[in-house]
Write an enzyme that holds these catalytic residues in place. Sequence first.
Site, PDB file in Angstrom:
ATOM      1  N   HIS A 169       0.853  -1.173  -0.234  1.00  0.00           N
ATOM      2  CA  HIS A 169      -0.073   0.024   0.011  1.00  0.00           C
ATOM      3  C   HIS A 169       0.872   1.213   0.004  1.00  0.00           C
ATOM      4  O   HIS A 169       2.041   1.268   0.269  1.00  0.00           O
ATOM      5  CB  HIS A 169      -1.021  -0.086   1.139  1.00  0.00           C
TER       6      HIS A 169
ATOM      7  N   HIS B  14       4.058   7.153   3.776  1.00  0.00           N
ATOM      8  CA  HIS B  14       4.831   6.114   3.651  1.00  0.00           C
ATOM      9  C   HIS B  14       4.449   5.109   2.705  1.00  0.00           C
ATOM     10  O   HIS B  14       3.101   5.136   1.829  1.00  0.00           O
ATOM     11  CB  HIS B  14       5.294   5.198   4.983  1.00  0.00           C
TER      12      HIS B  14
ATOM     13  N   GLU C 253       7.721   0.907   4.766  1.00  0.00           N
ATOM     14  CA  GLU C 253       7.074   0.056   5.843  1.00  0.00           C
ATOM     15  C   GLU C 253       7.654  -1.155   5.189  1.00  0.00           C
ATOM     16  O   GLU C 253       7.395  -1.422   3.616  1.00  0.00           O
ATOM     17  CB  GLU C 253       5.729   0.159   5.961  1.00  0.00           C
TER      18      GLU C 253
END
Length: 134
Positions: free
Chosen positions: A7, A79, A130
């Site tokens: 994502h 992010h 991430e």
Amino acid sequence: MIGRLNHVAIAVRDLEGAVATYRDTLGAEVSAPQAEPDHGVTVVFVTLPNTKIEFLEPLGEGSPIDKFLEKNPNGGIHHVCYEVDDIIAARDQLKAAGARVLGDGEPKIGAHGKPVLFLHPKDFLGTLTELEQA
Ligand code: CO
């Protein structure tokens, strides 16, 4: 090491406005808001054919995205998240290469119920990165 883009997270001040933009203007499939008090955010998931977008709105005092929104008052990309097969092996390999892992370096359970880690933006092109064990 890294696999699929899981994502892209966009920090927003106005979750309803963000939902309206993606649902009504862009025609995307958008989830109901999900409060994540442990993470200090309310999350909305936008499902695209090949990946997800997540909207993050501050929840409660001292949200981890407060500072980002002070610097980016209109919101912005917060992010990116890449999938890895083995998050401990990925972490150890990255640390050995000199990359900084945020927090205590131990994976936490993220918004999808899977272990995640965050890597320092200064080591990855100015982008908070991430990793999620898929
Ligand atoms: Co994320």
